[in-house]
Scaffold this active site. Sequence first.
Site, PDB file in Angstrom:
ATOM      1  CG  ASN A 208      -1.923  -1.188   1.128  1.00 20.19           C
ATOM      2  OD1 ASN A 208      -2.523  -1.450   0.093  1.00 20.19           O
ATOM      3  ND2 ASN A 208      -2.014  -1.940   2.207  1.00 20.19           N
TER       4      ASN A 208
ATOM      5  NE  ARG B  52      -2.277   3.148   3.277  1.00 22.23           N
ATOM      6  CZ  ARG B  52      -1.356   2.499   3.957  1.00 22.23           C
ATOM      7  NH1 ARG B  52      -0.080   2.598   3.624  1.00 22.23           N
ATOM      8  NH2 ARG B  52      -1.693   1.726   4.949  1.00 22.23           N
TER       9      ARG B  52
ATOM     10  CB  ALA C  72      -0.196  -4.068   6.963  1.00 21.91           C
TER      11      ALA C  72
ATOM     12  CG  HIS D 114       1.682  -4.039  12.357  1.00 20.25           C
ATOM     13  ND1 HIS D 114       2.529  -3.334  13.177  1.00 20.25           N
ATOM     14  CD2 HIS D 114       1.246  -3.150  11.416  1.00 20.25           C
ATOM     15  CE1 HIS D 114       2.591  -2.072  12.760  1.00 20.25           C
ATOM     16  NE2 HIS D 114       1.824  -1.937  11.698  1.00 20.25           N
TER      17      HIS D 114
ATOM     18  CG  ASP E  35      11.765 -16.492  10.254  1.00 25.30           C
ATOM     19  OD1 ASP E  35      12.105 -15.981  11.335  1.00 25.30           O
ATOM     20  OD2 ASP E  35      10.981 -17.459  10.176  1.00 25.30           O
TER      21      ASP E  35
ATOM     22  CG  HIS F  69       6.688   2.175  10.824  1.00 28.32           C
ATOM     23  ND1 HIS F  69       6.109   1.210  10.038  1.00 28.32           N
ATOM     24  CD2 HIS F  69       7.458   1.507  11.729  1.00 28.32           C
ATOM     25  CE1 HIS F  69       6.495   0.016  10.451  1.00 28.32           C
ATOM     26  NE2 HIS F  69       7.321   0.166  11.473  1.00 28.32           N
TER      27      HIS F  69
ATOM     28  CB  SER G 154       2.006   6.905  11.190  1.00 28.10           C
ATOM     29  OG  SER G 154       2.015   5.489  11.109  1.00 28.10           O
TER      30      SER G 154
ATOM     31  NE  ARG H  59      -1.871   5.002  12.523  1.00 29.08           N
ATOM     32  CZ  ARG H  59      -1.787   4.530  11.271  1.00 29.08           C
ATOM     33  NH1 ARG H  59      -0.595   4.331  10.715  1.00 29.08           N
ATOM     34  NH2 ARG H  59      -2.878   4.276  10.583  1.00 29.08           N
TER      35      ARG H  59
END
Length: 147
Positions: free
Chosen positions: A10, A17, A76, A79, A86, A99, A101, A106
């Site tokens: 994304n 976005r 994402a 997370h 690995d 990141h 943000s 958050r």
Amino acid sequence: MNLLLINGPNLNLLGKREPEIYGYQTLNEIEKKLQKLADARGVALTCFQSNSEAEIIECIHRSMNNIDGIMINAGALTHTSIGLRDALIGVDIPFVELHLSNIYSRERFRHKSFLSDCAIGLVCGFGISSYELAMQGISDYLSADAR
Ligand code: DQA
């Protein structure tokens, strides 16, 4: 010094976005800015973005023996992905997690990172400056290593 910048799912949509969270700069603009910083530091920079976990893992595998350091905004996958963790450990290349943000201010599900404890450093919350700080951090780390 050869550095690799990886952007995950994304992040190709940056600029459009959720701009109130991620800002109005496109990924292309961020990469160009970073390229200038790399040139000024005498560093070779390769940029890679994919929405596919498998492609990102394969890119990391290809980096073995030709990349000295990785800067990664895994989106994402940060997370969720033990496979990504690995791969980064497997190639044994120092990396910085970054990141746009502040993931810790958050939603709770963003507070878990599968990468942070194996990264040499973590930069988050500074918008596009997170990218610049990550490059500064890893290139200083690698130069100190060479001394
Ligand atoms: C992000 C934060 C992640 O939680 C999110 O899934 C992203 C972007 C950031 O740059 O702030 O895609 O990595």
